[in-house]
Design a protein around this motif. Sequence first.
Motif, PDB file in Angstrom:
ATOM      1  N   LEU A   1       0.857  -1.205  -0.074  1.00  0.00           N
ATOM      2  CA  LEU A   1      -0.218  -0.005   0.145  1.00  0.00           C
ATOM      3  C   LEU A   1       0.784   1.276   0.006  1.00  0.00           C
ATOM      4  O   LEU A   1       1.831   1.279   0.838  1.00  0.00           O
ATOM      5  N   VAL A   2       0.528   2.019  -0.738  1.00  0.00           N
ATOM      6  CA  VAL A   2       1.486   3.366  -0.976  1.00  0.00           C
ATOM      7  C   VAL A   2       0.368   4.659  -0.566  1.00  0.00           C
ATOM      8  O   VAL A   2      -0.389   4.958  -1.374  1.00  0.00           O
ATOM      9  N   CYS A   3       0.447   5.260   0.586  1.00  0.00           N
ATOM     10  CA  CYS A   3      -0.446   6.505   0.882  1.00  0.00           C
ATOM     11  C   CYS A   3       0.499   7.863   0.548  1.00  0.00           C
ATOM     12  O   CYS A   3       1.757   7.717   0.740  1.00  0.00           O
ATOM     13  N   ILE A   4      -0.293   8.596  -0.400  1.00  0.00           N
ATOM     14  CA  ILE A   4       0.456  10.009  -0.483  1.00  0.00           C
ATOM     15  C   ILE A   4      -0.526  10.791   0.017  1.00  0.00           C
ATOM     16  O   ILE A   4      -1.664  11.107  -0.354  1.00  0.00           O
ATOM     17  N   PHE A   5       0.050  11.552   1.139  1.00  0.00           N
ATOM     18  CA  PHE A   5      -0.851  12.429   1.833  1.00  0.00           C
ATOM     19  C   PHE A   5      -0.653  14.063   1.370  1.00  0.00           C
ATOM     20  O   PHE A   5       0.593  14.670   0.965  1.00  0.00           O
ATOM     21  N   LEU A   6      -1.794  14.741   0.976  1.00  0.00           N
ATOM     22  CA  LEU A   6      -1.455  15.951   0.412  1.00  0.00           C
ATOM     23  C   LEU A   6      -1.585  17.038   1.373  1.00  0.00           C
ATOM     24  O   LEU A   6      -2.856  17.581   1.673  1.00  0.00           O
ATOM     25  N   TYR A   7      -0.845  17.626   2.108  1.00  0.00           N
ATOM     26  CA  TYR A   7      -0.766  18.466   3.145  1.00  0.00           C
ATOM     27  C   TYR A   7      -1.302  19.637   2.787  1.00  0.00           C
ATOM     28  O   TYR A   7      -0.797  20.543   1.897  1.00  0.00           O
TER      29      TYR A   7
ATOM     30  N   GLY B   1       3.340  18.943   0.095  1.00  0.00           N
ATOM     31  CA  GLY B   1       2.862  19.988   0.815  1.00  0.00           C
ATOM     32  C   GLY B   1       2.189  21.111  -0.234  1.00  0.00           C
ATOM     33  O   GLY B   1       2.381  21.209  -1.484  1.00  0.00           O
ATOM     34  N   GLY B   2       1.835  22.258   0.423  1.00  0.00           N
ATOM     35  CA  GLY B   2       1.343  23.278  -0.464  1.00  0.00           C
ATOM     36  C   GLY B   2      -0.038  23.629  -0.847  1.00  0.00           C
ATOM     37  O   GLY B   2      -0.340  24.543  -1.469  1.00  0.00           O
TER      38      GLY B   2
END
Length: 471
Positions: free
Chosen positions: A40-46, A316-317
């Motif tokens: 599983l690959v989580c990509i968090f968009l902060y 981020g961003g």
Amino acid sequence: MKPTPFTRRDWLKSGAALLAGGTLFGSGLRNAQAADYKALVCIFLYGGNDGMNMVVPTDGARYGQYAAVRGGLAIPAGQLVALGSSGYGLHPSLAALAPHFSQGTLAPVFNVGPLYAPLNKAQYRAEPEGSPLIPDNLFSHSDQQILWECGSTDAQSRTGWGGRASAALATANPVISVGGNGHFGVEDLRVPLVLPEPGATFGAYGLRPQDTWTPYALRKQAVAALYAQAQPVDLATSFASQQLGAFAMSERLAALIASVPGDAQANPVIDAAFAPLIQGQSLKTPIAEQLYQVAKLVLGRATVQGDRQIFFAQMGGFDTHRDQIDGGNPTGGVHAILLRQLGDALAAFQTAMMNLGLGQQVTSFTQADFGRTFAPNASAGTDHAWGNHQLVIGGAVRGGRTHGVYPTLALGGPDDVGVDSWERQGRWIPTAGVDQYAATLLRWFGATEAQLDGVLPNLVNFGSQRSLGFL
């Protein structure tokens, strides 16, 4: 010329991630060559991605409602990337992902957010302050990041749902983070293994196998002898064991981590998939670096060890309160740039997995603090909201279609928390909970129903609706 002696600063900088992952050799070591390998690959968009501009309805009536409220932030209908006959389109910056939707490996999941239990607007408005039905500190960056990463409605939560899943399934590794520290991978007894970017040194400077200068070699012998001694207390014994394990782990992973595009260790299939994002021997964006690193680690799973691996990456961003678009052009500006970086890197990663024959075994998914308000603010941006749309991609995904319930596009309507005119901004009440989203991913990953209840304590509150059906 003899090497420059290492300093305390060198030790701290090079060894921090190494020591954080010192429990790699804990219980539950699995055979990495097992046929049922999954990742599983989580990509968090902060910052809180604007999901309302990421996936947009394209049918006439709903697009008209969307454009009327979004105004200058609305993506022109002719520039949306149509998702087949689904009635939705992607932001043009995500064009690289459209072929994966056509191939049936990409699925948008609508209106997901932290929920203790299913909740409608009447319940939300009627609940008193402090009610368990209302997640803690809604619309707050730090708190909502915790709720998403922890699969919780309590902002005091410490362990992440990725970490709890790793513990429940006794994975060989803790969550492997290529995007720094975060709650997502924290367990009760292990912390994430935080790895640096491609080309970086991984290990304690002066104690690595390549550090053969005689003073370094003698220092390494002394450190190994110190940690090998019997310790008078259990805490010291545990610490020594972790350090020895960490040194062994760094020796095993250092070459894999250090590999960069085009070098002797690089894989040509991965390099070909990421070719548009490679400049020289470097990746053009941080998210491309992170997913390139994950691709190497998945391919090198025998070296990494374990037939179940959870990875964490991040961007981020996304806190686009102002100037979300560029000079009145809704397909320009900071959000468009971020989505292009995400889409290009995620498409390259998925292509690499498919071309390596691992497409069915790897599932990637997004998370974010929250969605953005449907109504723009006075600064050509959007403000903090609640429910949000996410993307899931992988060979096992039921793609080529959408999942979940898209909100009613009416300010003050049944999905908007607001009633009075000043609060009618389109902060959608989620129709799917983070627990259901996580459970759908973890069930595919191999978790039993009993393990899901342990990892996701709020899941039981959703009755039989434990899956969102995208896997």
